[in-house]
Design a protein around this motif. Sequence first.
Motif, PDB file in Angstrom:
ATOM      1  N   MET A  77      26.657   3.625 -59.969  1.00  0.00           N
ATOM      2  CA  MET A  77      25.844   4.641 -60.625  1.00  0.00           C
ATOM      3  C   MET A  77      25.461   5.718 -59.627  1.00  0.00           C
ATOM      4  SD  MET A  77      23.521   2.066 -62.954  1.00  0.00           S
ATOM      5  CE  MET A  77      23.407   3.091 -64.417  1.00  0.00           C
ATOM      6  N   GLU A  78      25.413   6.946 -60.101  1.00  0.00           N
ATOM      7  CA  GLU A  78      25.125   8.099 -59.239  1.00  0.00           C
ATOM      8  C   GLU A  78      24.032   8.942 -59.877  1.00  0.00           C
ATOM      9  OE1 GLU A  78      27.344  12.257 -57.951  1.00  0.00           O
ATOM     10  OE2 GLU A  78      28.561  10.493 -58.434  1.00  0.00           O
ATOM     11  N   LEU A  79      23.006   9.272 -59.103  1.00  0.00           N
ATOM     12  CA  LEU A  79      21.905  10.088 -59.598  1.00  0.00           C
ATOM     13  C   LEU A  79      22.250  11.563 -59.479  1.00  0.00           C
ATOM     14  CD1 LEU A  79      19.059  10.467 -60.672  1.00  0.00           C
ATOM     15  CD2 LEU A  79      18.197  10.163 -58.336  1.00  0.00           C
ATOM     16  N   VAL A  80      22.255  12.254 -60.625  1.00  0.00           N
ATOM     17  CA  VAL A  80      22.523  13.691 -60.638  1.00  0.00           C
ATOM     18  C   VAL A  80      21.282  14.467 -60.237  1.00  0.00           C
ATOM     19  CG1 VAL A  80      23.137  15.645 -62.109  1.00  0.00           C
ATOM     20  CG2 VAL A  80      24.348  13.450 -62.357  1.00  0.00           C
ATOM     21  N   GLY A  81      20.128  14.046 -60.753  1.00  0.00           N
ATOM     22  CA  GLY A  81      18.903  14.746 -60.409  1.00  0.00           C
ATOM     23  C   GLY A  81      17.727  14.293 -61.241  1.00  0.00           C
ATOM     24  N   VAL A  82      16.557  14.765 -60.846  1.00  0.00           N
ATOM     25  CA  VAL A  82      15.301  14.526 -61.548  1.00  0.00           C
ATOM     26  C   VAL A  82      14.936  15.795 -62.310  1.00  0.00           C
ATOM     27  CG1 VAL A  82      12.825  14.179 -61.215  1.00  0.00           C
ATOM     28  CG2 VAL A  82      14.470  12.837 -59.873  1.00  0.00           C
ATOM     29  N   PHE A  83      14.570  15.639 -63.579  1.00  0.00           N
ATOM     30  CA  PHE A  83      14.200  16.774 -64.420  1.00  0.00           C
ATOM     31  C   PHE A  83      12.736  16.605 -64.822  1.00  0.00           C
ATOM     32  CE2 PHE A  83      18.702  16.260 -64.521  1.00  0.00           C
ATOM     33  CZ  PHE A  83      19.195  17.545 -64.477  1.00  0.00           C
ATOM     34  N   THR A  84      11.931  17.619 -64.530  1.00  0.00           N
ATOM     35  CA  THR A  84      10.490  17.482 -64.626  1.00  0.00           C
ATOM     36  C   THR A  84       9.846  18.680 -65.294  1.00  0.00           C
ATOM     37  OG1 THR A  84       8.474  17.280 -63.284  1.00  0.00           O
ATOM     38  CG2 THR A  84      10.340  18.403 -62.258  1.00  0.00           C
ATOM     39  N   ARG A  85       8.674  18.449 -65.900  1.00  0.00           N
ATOM     40  CA  ARG A  85       7.886  19.533 -66.467  1.00  0.00           C
ATOM     41  C   ARG A  85       7.063  20.247 -65.396  1.00  0.00           C
ATOM     42  NH1 ARG A  85       5.702  15.919 -71.468  1.00  0.00           N
ATOM     43  NH2 ARG A  85       5.179  14.633 -69.668  1.00  0.00           N
TER      44      ARG A  85
END
Length: 323
Positions: A26-34
């Motif tokens: 598994m590979e983390l693309v990114g964190v998406f936040t408010r």
Amino acid sequence: MIKVGIIGYGNLGRGVERALKQNKDMELVGVFTRRAPETVTTEGASAYTMDELAAYRGKIDVCILCGGSATDLPVQTPELTHTFNTVDSFDTHAKIPEHFAAVDKVAKENQTVSVISTGWDPGLFSLNRLYAQSILPQGETYTFWGKGVSQGHSDALRRITGVADATQYTIPNTEIIERLKAGEELTLTIRDKHLRECFVVLTDDADADSIREEIVTMPNYFADYDTEVHFISQEELNRDHKAMPHGGTVLHTGTTHENTKQVIEYNLYLESNPEFTASVLVAYARACARLANEQAFGAYTVLDIAPKYLSAASDEELRKELL
């Protein structure tokens, strides 16, 4: 490689980032936040705004949603399942059927997969209740939580106007557990099994009496339990109540031929509730991506998914090593 996006970056989102590092497929693309991305300190992941998520359609295999069940997930899961495969940890037990129905409709219409209500309860404990009741149909199942911090209940407290910060502990009735294991047949209410203890920091202008009343009468969270509310300082909360241990027990007492007594017990002892819950979410994200590859679109719970979908090992390896 299964490409993953993390939606929200609190304790659970941070736990997901850590868990992904232990899963080599598994590979983390990114964190998406408010929040403003520059204010989010990750452990290596790139941070983006929620508005940027749409540009990653086709570049993320599954989004792991790390918001709260009180207000975030009922909106976010159906909304994001329009475009992405999703996994969430929605844990308001009474509302799971309606949450499932809303997400399932969106997933089938948009040819996506969503795995809802993953974690350890609902989640792993749900599976153990199913196994126990299927194996010993003549019997009773009891679930006890804690002692530990409930993330969902603590989040519900923090959303009350006038609450600056809060931690909630779920405390099981250990005397009742031992009596059940000894073979007593007990008729128990929710109130008999647990106490809920709340440590709350108020804002300067908050009215303690009205907030106490709002807490103890909150449906789905505190109304059905004996609930203790303690108002303390932020310093005390930071010093004594910021760790996140938890755990619990699924206990099934039943009988087989000629009233032979049998007991099934499943326990968890967790030093970090969010890190363990995150690890369960990551395993079910793998299952979600595989179901999407099979074009098996729709919503799922842990009760619907074969165990082999959770593992990075092949079917042959699992049969050789685990059977």
